[in-house]
Write a protein that holds these residues in place. Structure first.
Motif, short mmCIF file in Angstrom:
data_model
loop_
_atom_site.label_atom_id
_atom_site.label_comp_id
_atom_site.label_asym_id
_atom_site.label_seq_id
_atom_site.Cartn_x
_atom_site.Cartn_y
_atom_site.Cartn_z
N LYS A 611 37.64 84.51 -33.49
CA LYS A 611 36.74 85.30 -34.33
C LYS A 611 36.58 84.62 -35.69
N SER A 613 35.97 84.62 -39.54
CA SER A 613 36.17 85.57 -40.64
C SER A 613 35.29 85.18 -41.83
N HIS A 615 36.79 84.56 -44.64
CA HIS A 615 37.76 83.80 -45.45
C HIS A 615 37.38 82.32 -45.45
N ILE A 626 40.00 83.30 -37.05
CA ILE A 626 41.27 84.02 -36.92
C ILE A 626 41.86 83.66 -35.56
N GLU A 628 45.17 83.90 -32.86
CA GLU A 628 46.38 84.64 -32.52
C GLU A 628 47.46 83.65 -32.09
N ALA A 633 48.77 86.54 -36.30
CA ALA A 633 47.47 85.91 -36.54
C ALA A 633 47.51 85.03 -37.78
N PHE A 635 44.78 81.97 -40.15
CA PHE A 635 43.46 81.36 -40.31
C PHE A 635 43.52 79.89 -39.91
N THR A 643 45.07 75.02 -41.66
CA THR A 643 45.55 76.35 -41.29
C THR A 643 46.08 77.05 -42.54
N MET A 646 47.81 84.37 -42.93
CA MET A 646 47.07 85.59 -43.30
C MET A 646 47.97 86.49 -44.12
#
Length: 689
Positions: A611, A613, A615, A626, A628, A633, A635, A643, A646
């Motif tokens: 997904k 974001s 950010h 994002i 997992e 989770a 970024f 990386t 979060m």
């Protein structure tokens, strides 16, 4: 003083009625005045019960319990709108409420919306019906001045009930049977399945098609061309055949056997019904059927600029004739032709448009007496409004008159037909055609043989668009103008059909469903017969009990066929990926939030793609995904690989300092500021001098 309870379909309609009727006191769930209490639904407040609501043992989807044919299905409130339903019940039980007025959409589904509510709250006072075809102030005032007894529409409600039960019995039983037998979500229904078959049938024709080369022979004379008339236009399959025939033709001169000129007068097309409007909007602007319906519904409800949209008639009732001058006056600022037609006395030059026998629940789609506020229309609303206005103005326009001259030329036993059209009066049809010189031929004249051979290819059938699919649905009486758009959307939503540009295509799942489902349900003939039965019920020509008995018999037959079918099923959604928790295969599913993987055994699910974001990456400032991980989770930038951890909810809520805020704003403004182009720099220097 007693008052009447008015039930509308939407809050926006209730607000409009309240303004017109002077019902000014507003609360959370209704408007109130001296004569009326106006309340609203949110579309349907109730629906037919599901099997598990009727019997607990029907909660499990099992092949053994099918077919499910309850004696009484019953209604249940929709969970999100129970508050509004309770509010209506409270209003209905007030001692000062002497009766109710149904003011929902004037059609089969609108009737069901209000009748379901009145049935649920056990309303036992007199009920009247508001039946109008536009939402203008004048139409509303006239409608309330001429309310009709609700009993006049009992057959319409019976038809709505029968349609709901038929869809419940066929759709629910067949869907459960297919899903449980083949262990996959497979949706089928009495209208959507034959509609799906139309799309696949066209695809099969395209796949089977093999282009064939053929040749045509053309004769040229006085700048005009005519093609040799053959029993089969594609019979010359080789160049040798064409050359041989040309040699034969050139052995003698041609002779003009006949020259005929006929005057042809073509009237403008009749106003739109909903289906034709959706077809034209799809072909001209690429609008989906659902989008067009939404736009015209907005023009009807919000802007009050057009008449009731969900109509299946292209004709007007004779009582509308008196309103046409006012409707034309409302268009004066929108289209200059309206003023011209008013100057001619607003005379309708197509009297055939007035036909009470061909007007069912509503007349054709035409503008109202209220001028459209063009500045408040969206671009798409304006496009649809122009289409409706264009057809309406055609009623006052002169016919398109042409002179068609046909000349028949023969070379021995072979014939060429020349045709030339001259415009005498453009009339309703705007044309940019340049005038052509008329044929200067006479019967018996000799024509020299100037032939040309053209190589051509047969063309494949075109894929179905929503417009052409709507035409097929209308031809076979599949659904109604009000429901066809939703049927197409359901096929797309259940992943049986995809949109490729403006074309529709079946998915592998849709293709396989057509092999699994019953042949009688795939054929449009049976569903067409059922739709005709529903129309007959609406007009009091058939008993709903007889129709439901037919549906129950068909349901039993359909379920038995599925249970005994030997057809194998392959799940195209199954992937080679394994569930990290139970090691079972994962399936790919489409959701509103993108594609996901779901486990075939446990409750595990994850996104197919990360997904994105809002950010920003600290390195390249692109939006980060994002991801997992085992520890939760985080970024990750898909551009440069950076990386970032979060923050938890507490950290996210912390306010940044003023200094940090200014630093970030400065950084963002610098990044967003475009570099000055050489042209801009040169202009700036020139201005400084």
């Amino acid at each position: 003083m007693t008052k009447k309870l008015v039930i509308t379909e939407k809050p926006s309609v209730a607000k409009d009625l309240a303004k017109v009727l002077g019902t000014t006191q507003k609360t959370k769930t209704y408007y109130e005045g001296n004569q009326y209490v106006i309340t609203w639904a949110y579309g349907h407040l109730l629906s037919l019960k599901l099997p598990e609501d009727i019997k607990k043992e029907w909660q499990q989807w099992q092949l053994e319990t099918l077919p499910i044919i309850p004696k009484q299905i019953g209604l249940k409130p929709l969970p999100k709108t129970t508050g509004q339903l309770k509010a209506i019940s409270h209003l209905a039980n007030r001692k000062d409420i002497s009766g109710a007025i149904i003011a929902t959409d004037a059609g089969r589904e609108g009737e069901a919306v209000a009748r379901y509510i009145l049935e649920w709250i056990k309303f036992d006072k007199p009920v009247e019906r508001l039946w109008i075809s536009s939402q203008t102030n004048k139409a509303i005032q006239d409608g309330f001045a001429h309310l009709k007894p609700a009993k006049q529409f009992d057959n319409l409600y019976a038809s709505a009930l029968a349609r709901g039960k038929a869809d419940w019995l066929i759709g629910l039983n067949v869907t459960r049977a297919l899903t449980t037998k083949y262990e996959d979500s497979l949706s089928a229904g009495r209208v959507q399945t034959p509609t799906l078959a139309f799309v696949r049938e066209t695809e099969d024709q395209i796949n089977r098609f093999k282009p064939q080369t053929y040749y045509t022979i053309q004769l040229n004379y006085q700048g005009q061309n005519a093609t040799l008339q053959l029993a089969n236009p594609q019979q010359l399959t080789s160049r040798e055949q064409a050359d041989q025939l040309v040699t034969e033709l050139m052995q003698q001169p041609g002779q003009v056997m006949a020259v005929q000129t006929k005057k042809q007068s073509q009237s403008a097309p009749l106003p739109y019904d909903l289906t034709e409007l959706q077809q034209v909007a799809n072909a001209k602007y690429g609008l989906s059927a659902k989008k067009t319906l939404s736009l015209v519904q907005s023009l009807y409800e919000m802007h009050k600029a057009v008449s009731y949209p969900r109509t299946d008639s292209k004709y007007l009732s004779t009582d509308i004739k008196a309103t046409l001058k006012d409707r034309l006056s409302a268009l004066v600022k929108f289209d200059p032709r309206a003023k011209h037609y008013l100057g001619q006395g607003a005379k309708v030059l197509q009297p055939a448009v007035f036909n009470d026998q061909k007007v069912t629940d509503h007349y054709a789609l035409i503008p109202t007496e209220e001028p459209a506020r063009v500045a408040k229309l969206s671009n798409d609303e304006l496009k649809v409004y122009r289409l409706i206005v264009e057809r309406f103005l055609g009623l006052f326009a002169a016919p398109h008159v042409t002179a068609v001259t046909k000349a028949t030329v023969q070379f021995g036993k072979h014939t060429f037909n020349f045709k030339q059209t001259q415009i005498i009066e453009a009339g309703w049809k705007a044309t940019e055609e340049t005038p052509t010189k008329p044929f200067d031929w006479s019967k018996g004249a000799t024509i020299p043989g100037q032939f040309k051979i053209k190589e051509q290819l047969t063309s494949a059938p075109k894929p179905l668009t929503e417009g052409t699919l709507l035409g097929k649905m209308e031809k076979y009486s599949l659904g109604t103008p009000a429901t066809r758009a939703e049927i197409i959307e359901k096929l797309v939503k259940t992943e049986l059909v995809t949109r490729n540009g403006n074309h529709l295509a079946t998915t592998p799942k849709g293709q396989q469903l057509l092999k699994l489902v019953n042949k009688s349900l795939v054929s449009p003939e049976l569903t067409g017969q059922w739709e005709q039965s529903l129309e007959a019920i609406a007009h009091g020509q058939k008993k709903p009990e007889a129709f439901i008995q037919e549906i129950e018999t068909a349901t039993k037959q359909l379920v038995t066929e599925i249970k005994t079918s030997q057809t194998e099923y392959h799940d195209f959604a199954l992937t080679n990926k394994k569930c990290p928790e139970c090691d079972h295969p994962l399936k790919e599913r489409n959701t509103r939030d993108g594609k996901i993987y779901v486990c075939t055994n446990c409750h595990y699910r994850r996104r197919k793609d990360p997904k994105i974001s809002n950010h920003r990456c600290p390195q390249c400032h692109k939006k980060m995904a994002i991801v997992e991980g085992k520890n939760g989770a985080f970024f990750r930038c898909l551009t440069c690989g950076t990386t970032e951890k979060m923050m938890d909810k507490k950290d996210r809520k912390k306010k940044i300092s003023k200094h940090e805020e200014q630093r970030l704003l400065k950084q963002v403004n610098q990044e967003d500021e475009p570099a000055e182009s050489p042209l801009a720099a040169a202009l700036r220097k020139a201005m400084e001098k």
